[in-house]
Design an enzyme around this catalytic site. Structure first.
Site, mmCIF file in Angstrom:
data_model
loop_
_atom_site.group_PDB
_atom_site.id
_atom_site.type_symbol
_atom_site.label_atom_id
_atom_site.label_comp_id
_atom_site.label_asym_id
_atom_site.label_seq_id
_atom_site.Cartn_x
_atom_site.Cartn_y
_atom_site.Cartn_z
ATOM 1 N N LYS A 56 0.845 -0.938 0.246
ATOM 2 C CA LYS A 56 0.064 -0.217 0.160
ATOM 3 C C LYS A 56 0.859 0.989 -0.259
ATOM 4 O O LYS A 56 0.542 2.264 -0.803
ATOM 5 C CB LYS A 56 -0.769 -0.074 1.790
ATOM 6 C CG LYS A 56 -1.804 1.328 1.395
ATOM 7 C CD LYS A 56 -3.064 1.486 1.423
ATOM 8 C CE LYS A 56 -3.839 2.481 1.112
ATOM 9 N NZ LYS A 56 -4.649 2.654 2.016
ATOM 10 N N LYS B 48 0.125 11.456 5.295
ATOM 11 C CA LYS B 48 0.060 10.555 5.911
ATOM 12 C C LYS B 48 0.855 9.203 5.600
ATOM 13 O O LYS B 48 1.765 9.060 5.752
ATOM 14 C CB LYS B 48 -0.856 9.973 6.318
ATOM 15 C CG LYS B 48 -0.866 8.867 7.968
ATOM 16 C CD LYS B 48 -2.181 8.071 7.663
ATOM 17 C CE LYS B 48 -2.220 6.955 8.662
ATOM 18 N NZ LYS B 48 -3.087 6.044 8.734
#
Lengths: 332, 332, 332, 332
Positions: free
Chosen positions: C206, C283
């Site tokens: 990811k 993030k």
């Protein structure tokens, strides 16, 4: 530090050059005329200093009518046109000083002037331009028997007004050494004349200094921002750094933090008014980066800072002191 | 600069603290034991200075048997285990000094020590760690009636050996002020003790200074490389910058260009041996960048330089002085 | 592409797993309880899909009372406390799904849950966290006879609502293969389940994908800005790039230029509302950069983009689609 | 996609243009001469395709004697000098194609050719140059009644040999539309002709595409490096990214990881031989960055990547495929 001549004493200049000049003045008036091209924020006060404090005849020109009017108000004789400067049959200038905003402007003005410059004319370019541009004009004028000197300045508008500029000078060293008029003329406008080496070296040194200065300032800005976020008093942080390896002009004299700047009344204390503008630092960084590209020199940090100043300028901060990077990084 | 205490005089220390300490020494021997944990390149000479020059009893420990052997050879008493340090029934140390390589090491050592530390024990952490780590241990130990002080150093291995380190000290200011033993102990290992503010501020100031220093060095490296490519003599370039706004420790004292460094015999003149290593600068930059991330502070230049040092380290330059960035940028 | 299981058919699931589950349901009710922790923008619709479309008993919890109220309104049973979830004597959950905002939140929740988790409990963490965090929990739970699976998602809030999420799954492959309930449960919430390898590999993939995506988007933003400044029609530019090597999701599907986005009604056409937010991309980039740091991987471009998103966030653009970088670069 | 003309059928061209051309060929031979200047890796195969497959008379020139010899061996007629091309009294070329390495080379060649070009001569510049250069020559030639077209290519040496190049074409649209010979000539050398808009837009689109491509490749390189360090199988990582938002030419067709590239035999599988060289990508990035600077467009990521390629080139990787950035980032 013997390579750095300090023009501290007007009296000394009078003793060394003054009499000679005045004698030349009567017998060979051509020595006395200096053309000054480019009457912006820097050029105008420089021209005024030269015109009012020396015995040279100064003839000035600028493409802006406003600038010409200001010059006339300040008592400076202005030329009717750029082309007319060299054509003046009575007083062809023995020296031409240029203070122009870009390489393109220097190329354009020098193309016109060099086409009919008599041998032995000296050209002093105080503009901040690419070293390549300086070298090209040096070579082109050498073929005509003229000397081209790159002499960009530091010291800002205040230095220009107070005649305390530093000139970083590059040219043919031998010819420069024997041409005392150059030292003499520059000393009416500045307080330091630093020989940097051959043609283009003045331009190169200026770019290198400002490249290093930008990195220094960026580091101080980031350190001040980080320190404050971590709860450190900005005055303590700057004070400690000034006793340590981070000590620098950007920390001590021109600290970008408003609280710290309050003590020295430097630009950050006045919403970044005055000082060395973001726009000019951006210009110098772009010249440095361009010079890096043309010479296969990697400048990753210079590039990164250049883009930060580019973004700050796009956000309308171009006219503020380059310490405003601290605020830009905070999202202001 | 009254916040900067200079521990210049051993005599003065004797006069101020010495008698007292010796008296304490007999009546309350617990004041005399200092545990020293972490005996690497920095820790060992610091511990040696403290053990040999002061009257304190120094008990040292390190996880490396080699380090313990070196310490014993240097005449330092070593503890049998980390756990044993606080358990010593005769001489529980009144002070613990740590000089460890990472936040994880500090966390690990402090977890063990803090679990059975008697009240009033002082912990002086000279490691370079995140301000968050320092603050957390300060708070955890305050609950046990102990004082934790972050006191990272500058000055390198030479400073550690010569006892000329600078300590950047952060802690509860009131408690720090009344705990003269801390000043006393540190003054045997360094020559400057700089109070930076509350808990974590010593760590923060160290990171901020080194962030600014890295930017400064990167700027000087790029400027020296660009200048040389443009044909400027490196000595002239550095000399001019040192009279101008780019003047800095990285230009004047630790110039990264071998030719310039030859005059000062600084690391660049010796293939970047000695000095402040690329690896350590990378570590400090990563701590600064991490602190920036945790506090929403943008550090684009710090990040960019951190990655350059990361790449230089991957290329095997980690042990060389951080001025080796000049060579890395040249493709060396 | 045989490693990618498409959960296209509910019928198929019923045939393969459904009967079995229902039988288990009566005889061993413990198979039927799934705890769902974290009911934010993503978690709530995921929990709703699982609770309403499957036969599992879903018990949910969140630290926010508002989130718990919303969950109850949506018909989901909520637990009285986090601690109570494992203590329920009747229906200890056989599976725990977490969808939490940070590594710290995952650490905190898992610490509580893992302390009294019965063997064979499965933990599916759909949060986007550091691969290190995932691996640590995998190892800690393996010691207790439990399976921890990292299964971060892509597809956004829309995918969560439509049950079309993609799960990038990392865990012990053998154990994952024999635990069909995991595939079954995930397939109620998403349409693709991609095994990525061992523990932490789902988290790693990811981060890698989003790192590459950020670079791609940054490139498209700069290219669109440059093209427009050079007078190229934005629609022509994107069209040509989409037939050439620059073709990418960021150019074709989520083009950051409002004019181009108008055709697809993607976020840039709606002032960057909807889409993948700048804050979330920041993030993910910071997790990637942190993982790079911990593994000695140089990520100069990831770092640089991370800092740009940091600055954009500081300027108040955090909630806008990450294509808003185009406007940030323009000084907007 | 109706703006993209596919030159798929030679038959079609014969039907549409062929007869006409052949008739012109006999009656007005001047229509049939095409000058081709610049016979490097790209130019020579392009000239060969045009000379051998079409009925045009091709007259070629290059400053390199070796290149001229190669051209003659390939059966191409070469001109005795650049100046001689326009002076040929029998067959002044109706079209001039240039394929040159730099803006300076284009300026130099065009200065000579434009000085005595008869009206209606078409100039097709296939070089990759700054859009400003293209626009300047367009305007200069328009004054002489000539058409200048910027038509940089993509497809590399293989595309040049196979006549499958893509031409990104910018010029005066109306004049371009009525000048069928341009389409005809280009279709002998490429398979796609993409009108991009007015003068300079072909050059602009090429730079924008390659800027976006460089960012894409940098992102894939960093993602592949990070993934591998985190223990993810490179084949799985690239496969997942290719089903997700990171899907791109740099991941799928030209993956920079040797293991992944093995399947497609792309350059990374052959030590980065073949493909699009680091040097050429660096050149394009520098042109893009220069265009950004001249137009006040911030390109922080383009700049950062440009400097990485600069450093890779300085380290001797200039001739390798630009995917070698993956290795450069690893310290290789």
């Amino acid at each position: 530090m013997n390579r750095i001549f300090s023009a501290s004493s007007r009296l000394m200049r009078r003793l060394v050059f003054g009499g000679g000049r005045r004698q030349f003045s009567s017998s060979s008036p051509s020595y006395d005329t200096v053309a000054f091209l480019g009457l912006g924020n820097m050029g105008l006060p420089m021209a005024v200093n030269l015109a009012t404090k020396s015995d040279y005849t100064v003839v000035a020109f600028d493409v802006s009518t406003d600038a010409l009017n200001s010059a006339e108000k300040a008592g400076i004789r202005v030329a009717p046109s750029l082309e007319g400067i060299m054509d003046n049959p009575q007083t062809p200038p023995s020296m031409v000083i240029t203070m122009l905003p870009s390489d393109a402007a220097v190329d354009s003005v020098m193309s016109i002037l060099s086409s009919n410059a008599p041998p032995n004319t000296s050209f002093i370019d105080c503009s901040t331009v690419s070293p390549t541009t300086s070298r090209q004009w040096h070579d082109a004028l050498a073929e005509k028997g003229c000397l081209f000197v790159d002499a960009p300045v530091s010291g800002g508008v205040k230095g220009a007004k107070d005649a305390t500029l530093t000139f970083m000078v590059g040219s043919d060293s031998a010819k420069l050494a024997e041409n005392w008029m150059i030292h003499c003329v520059l000393s009416y406008m500045g307080s330091r004349i630093i020989p940097c080496g051959g043609p283009g070296s003045g331009a190169a040194v200026k770019l290198c200094n400002n490249l290093a200065l930008a990195a220094q300032m960026a580091g101080i800005c980031e350190a001040m921002n980080l320190g404050e976020a971590l709860g450190v008093d900005p005055n303590i942080l700057s004070e400690v750094m000034n006793t340590s390896t981070a000590k620098s002009w950007s920390c001590e004299v021109n600290n970008p933090h408003p609280t710290v700047a309050a003590a020295t009344k430097s630009p950050a204390s006045k919403d970044y008014q005055g000082g060395f503008s973001t726009k000019l630092m951006l210009k110098d960084l772009q010249l440095a980066v361009g010079a890096g590209r043309n010479n296969q020199v990697a400048l990753p940090i210079g590039c990164a800072i250049s883009e930060l100043y580019n973004m700050a300028d796009l956000r309308g901060l171009g006219d503020k002191d380059f310490g405003v990077l601290l605020q830009f990084l905070r999202g202001k």
